[in-house]
Design an enzyme around this catalytic site. Structure first.
Site, short mmCIF file in Angstrom:
data_model
loop_
_atom_site.label_atom_id
_atom_site.label_comp_id
_atom_site.label_asym_id
_atom_site.label_seq_id
_atom_site.Cartn_x
_atom_site.Cartn_y
_atom_site.Cartn_z
N ARG A 238 10.86 9.35 0.61
CA ARG A 238 9.74 8.58 1.06
C ARG A 238 10.20 9.08 2.59
O ARG A 238 9.46 8.98 3.44
CB ARG A 238 9.84 7.13 0.90
CG ARG A 238 9.08 6.46 1.91
CD ARG A 238 7.63 6.60 1.52
NE ARG A 238 6.64 6.06 2.61
CZ ARG A 238 5.79 5.29 2.45
NH1 ARG A 238 5.31 4.94 1.20
NH2 ARG A 238 4.89 4.83 3.45
N ARG B 225 -1.55 4.23 2.86
CA ARG B 225 -0.16 4.22 2.66
C ARG B 225 0.39 3.30 3.98
O ARG B 225 -0.35 3.50 4.87
CB ARG B 225 0.46 5.52 2.71
CG ARG B 225 0.12 6.36 1.65
CD ARG B 225 1.09 7.64 1.30
NE ARG B 225 0.38 8.29 0.13
CZ ARG B 225 0.98 7.77 -1.24
NH1 ARG B 225 1.70 7.08 -1.18
NH2 ARG B 225 0.33 8.64 -2.12
N ILE B 226 1.26 2.81 3.58
CA ILE B 226 2.19 2.02 4.97
C ILE B 226 2.89 2.90 5.63
O ILE B 226 3.43 3.75 5.26
CB ILE B 226 3.07 1.11 4.36
CG1 ILE B 226 2.56 0.05 3.48
CG2 ILE B 226 3.69 0.07 5.61
CD1 ILE B 226 1.43 -0.62 3.77
N LEU B 227 2.75 3.03 7.16
CA LEU B 227 3.24 3.82 7.84
C LEU B 227 4.62 3.06 8.36
O LEU B 227 4.80 2.05 8.76
CB LEU B 227 2.29 4.32 9.18
CG LEU B 227 1.24 5.13 8.78
CD1 LEU B 227 0.35 5.06 9.96
CD2 LEU B 227 1.70 6.53 8.14
N ASN C 204 -6.19 0.70 13.23
CA ASN C 204 -6.84 0.74 11.86
C ASN C 204 -7.95 -0.13 11.71
O ASN C 204 -8.24 -1.16 12.30
CB ASN C 204 -5.77 -0.10 10.98
CG ASN C 204 -5.86 0.20 9.45
OD1 ASN C 204 -6.49 1.16 8.99
ND2 ASN C 204 -5.67 -1.01 9.03
N THR C 205 -8.82 0.36 10.61
CA THR C 205 -9.99 -0.50 10.15
C THR C 205 -9.54 -1.16 8.80
O THR C 205 -9.21 -0.52 8.03
CB THR C 205 -11.40 0.54 10.15
OG1 THR C 205 -12.32 -0.42 9.74
CG2 THR C 205 -11.11 1.68 9.32
N HIS C 206 -10.21 -2.33 8.74
CA HIS C 206 -9.74 -3.18 7.38
C HIS C 206 -11.07 -3.82 7.10
O HIS C 206 -11.60 -4.41 7.78
CB HIS C 206 -8.71 -4.01 7.68
CG HIS C 206 -8.26 -5.03 6.49
ND1 HIS C 206 -7.26 -4.28 5.55
CD2 HIS C 206 -8.57 -6.15 6.08
CE1 HIS C 206 -7.13 -5.14 4.43
NE2 HIS C 206 -7.82 -6.34 4.99
N ASP D 283 0.76 -2.58 13.92
CA ASP D 283 2.14 -2.85 14.28
C ASP D 283 2.88 -2.71 13.00
O ASP D 283 2.48 -2.27 12.10
CB ASP D 283 2.18 -4.21 15.01
CG ASP D 283 1.77 -5.32 14.18
OD1 ASP D 283 1.76 -6.44 14.36
OD2 ASP D 283 1.92 -5.11 12.62
C1 GRF Z 1 -12.78 1.63 4.06
O1 GRF Z 1 -13.46 0.42 4.03
C2 GRF Z 1 -11.40 1.11 4.96
O2 GRF Z 1 -11.23 -0.06 5.61
C3 GRF Z 1 -10.87 0.65 3.35
O3 GRF Z 1 -11.00 1.85 2.39
C4 GRF Z 1 -12.33 2.37 2.81
C5 GRF Z 1 -12.36 3.78 3.12
O4 GRF Z 1 -13.58 4.17 3.01
N1 GRF Z 1 -9.19 0.82 3.46
P1 GRF Z 1 -13.81 5.87 3.54
O5 GRF Z 1 -12.52 6.73 3.02
O6 GRF Z 1 -13.72 5.88 5.04
O7 GRF Z 1 -15.28 6.10 3.10
#
Ligand code: GRF
Length: 199
Positions: free
Chosen positions: A64, A90-92, A106-108, A140
């Site tokens: 890893r 993956r966790i960075l 990041n987008t969640h 973070d």
């Molecule tokens: C997104 O909703 C992201 O927030 C989540 O998985 C999805 C990825 O979608 N972790 P894509 O690969 O950008 O279509």
């Protein structure tokens, strides 16, 4: 502003950034895609957009720690001003963040701090919330815990399943990510004492 995107899946968030970055007014360009998945659909999107991509697959590394170094090196090669995790699963390692301090977002697909982790949409649905959404935040050392930059609300419908709800979230998420990354590209991002400010 040099944007490097990390993705593991289909890459609809990457697609949205690629569609936006051609406009000079956007303020940034995606200069590289890095993925951990050899077959990621995001690779096809990058290729079709003429954006360089690199696969850093765990199977290619003896452990890893070696992969952690490999992914950081691959990103560094593109000389990013901003690193965007868009469906990166993956966790960075902390060592990764040390190399790009205050420059990883990041987008969640949930309204953090609710429903962190890899099953946010399933968890929100299971909990019975009537409103969920998406969050763009600074990464973070924790999992989905960094300072929040932007959020959008998305309704949960009575007949939703994980797929239908996630698709509805992703419509809002793509728009939020493009808008937030564009603002950072044009105005800059400052992260201090656990607080983030654009501009
Ligand atoms: C997104 O909703 C992201 O927030 C989540 O998985 C999805 C990825 O979608 N972790 P894509 O690969 O950008 O279509």
């Amino acid at each position: 502003t040099r944007l490097v995107v990390l993705a593991s899946g289909g890459g609809s968030n990457l697609a949205a950034l690629l569609a936006a970055h051609d406009a000079p007014a956007f303020g940034g360009r995606v200069v590289g895609l890095v993925t951990d998945k050899p077959g990621a659909g995001a690779l096809d999107l990058a290729r079709d957009a003429g954006v360089a991509s690199v696969v850093v697959a765990p199977a290619d590394f003896e452990d890893r720690a070696a992969w952690d170094r490999g992914i950081a090196d691959a990103v560094a090669v593109f000389r990013p001003d901003l690193v965007v995790l868009a469906g990166f699963m993956r966790i960075l390692a902390p060592g990764f963040l040390d190399r790009f301090p205050g420059r990883v977002v990041n987008t969640h697909p949930a309204l953090l701090p609710s429903f962190p982790g890899a099953h946010a949409v399933r968890d929100a649905l299971a909990h019975g919330v009537t409103i969920t959404g998406c969050t763009v935040h600074v990464v973070d050392a924790g999992v989905d815990t960094g300072p929040i930059l932007a959020q959008a609300a998305v309704p949960v419908l009575a007949d939703d399943d994980v797929a239908s709800l996630h698709e509805r979230i992703k419509v809002a998420e793509r728009a939020l990510l493009v808008e937030t990354v564009g603002r950072i590209a044009r105005e800059g991002l400052t992260v201090e004492d656990g607080r983030a400010t654009i501009g």
